[in-house]
Design an enzyme around this catalytic site. Structure first.
Site, short mmCIF file in Angstrom:
data_model
loop_
_atom_site.label_atom_id
_atom_site.label_comp_id
_atom_site.label_asym_id
_atom_site.label_seq_id
_atom_site.Cartn_x
_atom_site.Cartn_y
_atom_site.Cartn_z
N GLY A 29 -38.72 28.05 -29.32
CA GLY A 29 -38.96 29.44 -28.99
C GLY A 29 -38.10 30.35 -29.85
O GLY A 29 -37.06 29.93 -30.38
N GLN A 34 -33.82 38.18 -31.64
CA GLN A 34 -33.09 37.19 -32.44
C GLN A 34 -33.31 37.40 -33.93
O GLN A 34 -32.54 36.88 -34.74
CB GLN A 34 -33.51 35.77 -32.07
CG GLN A 34 -33.06 35.35 -30.69
CD GLN A 34 -33.56 33.96 -30.36
OE1 GLN A 34 -34.70 33.82 -29.93
NE2 GLN A 34 -32.71 32.97 -30.56
#
Length: 163
Positions: A29, A34
Site C-alpha cells: 500500500g 507518503q
C-alpha cells in the site's frame, strides 16, 4: 477531493505512479501523503474474495485505488499482527486493528464503492487510511516491545511464530 476530479489526467497519472512505486519497493500500500500529495487517496495491492463473480484467476492480487475512504468497524473483533511501512523502512511491529471493516470510498473511475474487508485486506486499508490522517503504525502500537528491524524480525519473531 471532489469526485469529478478523480478521472482527470493528473490524478490518474498519480495513481499509476504510486502503484509503480509501491510495487517497485515491494509494498502492499501507498498513500498520497507518503509521496507529498495532500490528497485523501491511496493504492493497495489486495486479494479480494470473489465468491459471487466468475474469475479467471480468483486468488490473483489486484490494485485497488481508494479516494476519500470512510471506514467503520464491521465487528468488535480486534487482532494484533505485524506491520511495516514504506515511510519507515526495515521496521516491524505488532499493531492492533479491527479484523472486519466496511469501507465507503470512490474508485479510480469516480464511482462510489462499498467494500467489506477482513483480515489482511482490512489491515492494509486501515494502515493506509491512517496515513491520510497523519497517523503511523507506531502510533497504533500498544507497546513498543515488539518493534524490530527486519533482520531481527526474521531471526527472532518470524521464527517464533512458526514454531
Amino acid at each position: 477531493m471532489p469526485p469529478a476530479e478523480i478521472t482527470a489526467a493528473p490524478i490518474q497519472r498519480l495513481i499509476d505512479d504510486m502503484t509503480q512505486t509501491m510495487l517497485e519497493y515491494n509494498g502492499v500500500g501507498l498513500a498520497a501523503p507518503q509521496v507529498h500529495e495532500e490528497l485523501r487517496l491511496f493504492v493497495a495491492q489486495v486479494v479480494r474474495d470473489h465468491e459471487d463473480e466468475e474469475e479467471d484467476d480468483p486468488g490473483k492480487p489486484e490494485i485497488l485505488a481508494l479516494i476519500n475512504p470512510e471506514i467503520k468497524p464491521a465487528s468488535r473483533r480486534v487482532e494484533e499482527d505485524w506491520e511495516g511501512c514504506l515511510s519507515i523502512p526495515d521496521l516491524r511491529g505488532l499493531v492492533p486493528r479491527y479484523r472486519d471493516i466496511s469501507v465507503k470510498a470512490y474508485d479510480r473511475t469516480g464511482r462510489q464503492v462499498d467494500l467489506q474487508a477482513s483480515g489482511f485486506m482490512a489491515r492494509v486499508i486501515q494502515h493506509e487510511t491512517d496515513h491520510l490522517d497523519g497517523v503511523l503504525f507506531l502510533d497504533r502500537m500498544t507497546s513498543l516491545d515488539s518493534l524490530s528491524f527486519i533482520d531481527e524480525f526474521a531471526r527472532y519473531h518470524a521464527k517464533r511464530e512458526h514454531e
